[in-house]
Design a protein around this motif. Sequence first.
Motif, mmCIF file in Angstrom:
data_model
loop_
_atom_site.group_PDB
_atom_site.id
_atom_site.type_symbol
_atom_site.label_atom_id
_atom_site.label_comp_id
_atom_site.label_asym_id
_atom_site.label_seq_id
_atom_site.Cartn_x
_atom_site.Cartn_y
_atom_site.Cartn_z
ATOM 1 N N HIS A 348 0.803 -0.943 -0.070
ATOM 2 C CA HIS A 348 -0.096 -0.135 -0.120
ATOM 3 C C HIS A 348 0.983 1.048 0.109
ATOM 4 O O HIS A 348 1.245 1.707 0.963
ATOM 5 N N PRO A 349 1.344 1.527 -1.296
ATOM 6 C CA PRO A 349 2.328 2.758 -1.230
ATOM 7 C C PRO A 349 1.968 4.054 -0.575
ATOM 8 O O PRO A 349 0.488 4.215 -0.250
ATOM 9 N N ALA A 350 2.832 4.639 0.160
ATOM 10 C CA ALA A 350 2.581 5.878 1.120
ATOM 11 C C ALA A 350 3.884 6.780 1.037
ATOM 12 O O ALA A 350 4.915 6.249 0.504
ATOM 13 N N GLU A 351 3.499 7.866 1.539
ATOM 14 C CA GLU A 351 4.917 8.737 1.894
ATOM 15 C C GLU A 351 4.606 9.151 3.492
ATOM 16 O O GLU A 351 3.534 9.329 3.943
ATOM 17 N N VAL A 352 5.561 9.594 3.791
ATOM 18 C CA VAL A 352 5.918 10.223 5.493
ATOM 19 C C VAL A 352 4.632 11.394 5.613
ATOM 20 O O VAL A 352 5.102 12.190 4.676
ATOM 21 N N ALA A 353 4.093 11.436 6.558
ATOM 22 C CA ALA A 353 3.490 12.744 6.712
ATOM 23 C C ALA A 353 3.927 13.271 8.138
ATOM 24 O O ALA A 353 4.767 14.242 8.204
ATOM 25 N N LYS A 354 3.492 12.728 9.146
ATOM 26 C CA LYS A 354 4.170 13.083 10.544
ATOM 27 C C LYS A 354 5.216 12.382 11.012
ATOM 28 O O LYS A 354 4.827 11.105 11.037
ATOM 29 N N ALA A 355 6.375 12.777 11.359
ATOM 30 C CA ALA A 355 7.393 12.009 11.648
ATOM 31 C C ALA A 355 8.292 12.933 12.602
ATOM 32 O O ALA A 355 8.392 14.018 12.412
ATOM 33 N N TRP A 356 8.878 12.250 13.458
ATOM 34 C CA TRP A 356 10.262 12.876 14.423
ATOM 35 C C TRP A 356 11.292 12.210 13.970
ATOM 36 O O TRP A 356 11.556 11.135 13.665
ATOM 37 N N VAL A 357 12.481 12.996 13.910
ATOM 38 C CA VAL A 357 13.769 12.406 14.133
ATOM 39 C C VAL A 357 14.486 12.665 15.455
ATOM 40 O O VAL A 357 14.240 13.841 15.977
ATOM 41 N N VAL A 358 14.923 11.671 15.915
ATOM 42 C CA VAL A 358 15.668 11.539 16.846
ATOM 43 C C VAL A 358 17.196 11.011 16.798
ATOM 44 O O VAL A 358 17.437 10.226 16.041
ATOM 45 N N LEU A 359 18.133 11.702 17.371
ATOM 46 C CA LEU A 359 19.495 11.904 17.205
ATOM 47 C C LEU A 359 20.313 10.928 18.379
ATOM 48 O O LEU A 359 20.041 11.328 19.631
ATOM 49 N N ALA A 360 21.092 10.042 18.136
ATOM 50 C CA ALA A 360 21.626 9.245 19.193
ATOM 51 C C ALA A 360 23.272 9.150 18.276
ATOM 52 O O ALA A 360 23.227 9.545 17.369
ATOM 53 N N MET A 361 24.010 8.350 19.121
ATOM 54 C CA MET A 361 25.527 8.070 18.455
ATOM 55 C C MET A 361 25.965 6.776 19.095
ATOM 56 O O MET A 361 25.660 6.263 20.109
ATOM 57 N N PHE A 362 26.876 6.242 18.101
ATOM 58 C CA PHE A 362 27.401 5.080 18.418
ATOM 59 C C PHE A 362 28.574 5.362 19.468
ATOM 60 O O PHE A 362 28.928 6.271 19.683
ATOM 61 N N GLY A 363 28.647 4.193 20.397
ATOM 62 C CA GLY A 363 29.471 4.308 21.422
ATOM 63 C C GLY A 363 28.538 4.741 23.002
ATOM 64 O O GLY A 363 29.066 4.969 23.987
ATOM 65 N N TYR A 364 27.450 5.049 22.769
ATOM 66 C CA TYR A 364 26.513 5.707 23.813
ATOM 67 C C TYR A 364 25.494 4.721 24.068
ATOM 68 O O TYR A 364 24.857 3.874 23.050
#
Length: 896
Positions: A348-364
């Motif tokens: 069922h093809p779609a596109e992102v509407a509402k989304a959040w970006v969360v940042l983390a890091m390798f080593g943590y």
Amino acid sequence: MSGTAEEMNAIIFDEERLQSRLALMRQYIARPIPNQPWNDSTPALIPFYDGDGPSGGGIIIAGSRHASNIPLLQSMNVTAVLNCASGGIARLPVDELKECGIRYAFTNCRQDSYTYPILHERKKVVNRPSNLERMMKGLTDSEDKFICSQHLEVSNSLFVDIRRENCLGEGKQPGNVLFFCVAGQNRSAVLAAATLMLHGKPLEEILRHCAKLRPFVLENVGFQRQLVELEAILNRLRSRDATQLLRAQFSSHWDLLQQAKLVLSKRVRMMESEDDIKLVSLTNRPLSSISHSKSEGEVLAGTKVEIELLIPGLCTMEVRIPKECTIPTVKKFLVQHVNDNLLRHDEHPAEVAKAWVVLAMFGYDDMYDIPLEVEAVELKVQLKRMKHMFGLTARLKGGELHVTWNERCRFALVIFSVIRISKVPSTKSDSNDHKKMEIDRCSIDPSKRTDQVPWTFVHEERPNAPSTLLENTLRSTHLRAWDFVTGESLASKLPIVFSFAEDPRDRRAFMMVSQSANTLQQFHAPGEGDILGMGENAIVHRVQLSFTRADGGQRDEHWTRVNVGLENEKHVDKNRNEEEESDSLLEDWDAAVKRPFSLGKMLIFLQNSSEAGLAKRLRLANLLNSDKRVLYFYGLGLGLSTNAYNQNQYKFELMLLAKYCPTFSTYTMRVFMEEYMMKLSTVTDGAQRQSLQKMHSQFSITSVKVFLVSLLNAFRDLTLMGVEAFDFNHLNNVLVSRDYQSVRLIDIDGNAQGSIQYPSLEETFANSNRRLTPIKPPPQKPSLNVDLNILLPSVIEQLILGKGRGRSFVSNTRSEIWRVKEEDGKTIIRQILMENFYPGVENQETEGALKNKVRIHVTKVSEWFYAMFKKKTPWTNWTHDIYDAMRCIDHLPISS
């Protein structure tokens, strides 16, 4: 040709033969895993050569915690590790691996499901027309072919590279390759077995080693099937009667076999240039899979960086983003990548509407992160936290703040809603129409569109799998939260999965909760989820939170063991400042978590003028709320919920967190007023009767004034904080302390009338002169739109007249006072005041002075009440404004 291919497949995949091999396989593996908690301390080494044969290294099947243990890797002579899970280990010591000469590569297998094509899949391939006539008619031929997965290509390429190094390393002990996934059970095991089979090791020998060291591997029956299919394909390709047609049918498998043969003949291909060496270091890819694309050239040139992107609930991907760009640009890149490579190709093809970006890091620790969303944390705080937590810096460039990213960044794109689209175009004309539709869509912010629908994903729990939803698809189901002001991250002490229903009116379906750790999800009956309350728009749960730490110091026995790494290696986080350290050493923190019933309600409450936006401004202006008369809002939370009627379907939700206070708990003003006016004769429960009797005896005229002053002071505090609207029409929005001395306002909704807009902190960055320039806040309006004309007089009447008498008594008395003459009305009021607050004074043998003092006080109160009740001078306008009401209540006599 298609018919020939079908006949060939039938010969190779003889079902009776395959079932026989599956039965043999299950004699060795797929045994029950040891009960949790289980200390998985020993991975399984499958040597390339057995017995007295020549040494040639081998493949180690392991879990994520083994890949974090550098001493263990060195003791087992590991020279490379391959991540076979759906994402990298957050606390994987990438730098230490590199320093120790251990290569890190990844082939992120999206799912550990029965149907996931981890080794190969059957695809329909379009070929050139078989004759001129078909070519003239524009017809094509197609056939079904088995295509090797990218996972198998990457794992084989890495093993080829390590075996080449072993051949060159004369006098050195051959190195081993460690394949790891989350639990070291399915994904790493099937890729390890398949890779060794490509290099000539029989399946049965591999299974014998697994049976000795990790008999619980390959529980996934779908992976078992693909493994015996691969064995059948390789046996046919290696046979003397293998035809060119057969090799064409399984061309990708044949290519991998030829790649393995190069090692056997010791035709070693050396790295051809410094660019090859650099690209291996930058992209973490095996040498044999390197091809210099335009994007890789940008990585080599230093203009782009390859990062890991987790789409929780779906998979992990590698994405190349600009090395220096703004946060909105990064989000645009990530969303576009997910749309182009995943959602548009879905059933069922779609596109992102509402989304959040969360940042983390390798080593943590994977819970030590920061959301790059202004809804949760102001931009200035985001930048400060990124620098403090991860050492990422930002600079003004072209009037905008650009962040310098690196390859250790790990982003999560949490999708809340999508927009359904038409199928990907197959013809040129369809493509042109598709492009026009895309242009129209781009003109509207997807998160603002009205046709967005909740995004859900499917996950099926399996009884024999140690890695449940807690580890497999998400890394964790702990509720996440972030402080509005400081950006500090928190997580629930226990994993928690809420429930939902597609129909928001089905309130009962929102009440179930699972708090399973290291086991399958177990959803309890409604009412067992620490529910604090429920209204028209949302349900409120009580959840215990703790501050997260860079080294995972917040983890205890409830956290998922297979995803922790080495639990006994706890380090002090040197990057934390004293202020943050003191905050994080606080005891566990209780939150009242408010979950909207639907996507529409969630999107509305996130708006800047609505509840979450207003809550953030109240939190930022918390000095104006020093007495905590307004509920203390902490921040936004991110949680997971499952469909109550289809518990394989999940979605993500954003929630508003406030501090839970046992002093107030769920004791609303509505409940208080009902108990205050309740007739003792109607109460049958002895304990409740005793409690009400105590309340009635202790609640004096002074208590009435203290209570009303606290209520009006809370309204005044809202005014000082710039709030213009509060729903006072039903009393469930006001909490009452158990000593009845103070109130607290909750459920503040600025969307009805709007609220004064505090300037966003990032607006203080001046684009022209590159320095911080303070912006003057808009003037605050000293008014609160609360209807005081009806409800507040009613509350005062009930407090004065209705103690222990019932609502009907208050209504009848009110009517009587209104009808009779002034002196008669005041006489009625005096009589009720004596009975309610000074019972028995007239009949008791008290001193004349005391009795007279009481009468004088009651007379003053009755005068005040009558003037307030009839709106006579000086209280003709006392309900017009909060401050007029405060002056009126301030004149309520509490002594003679």
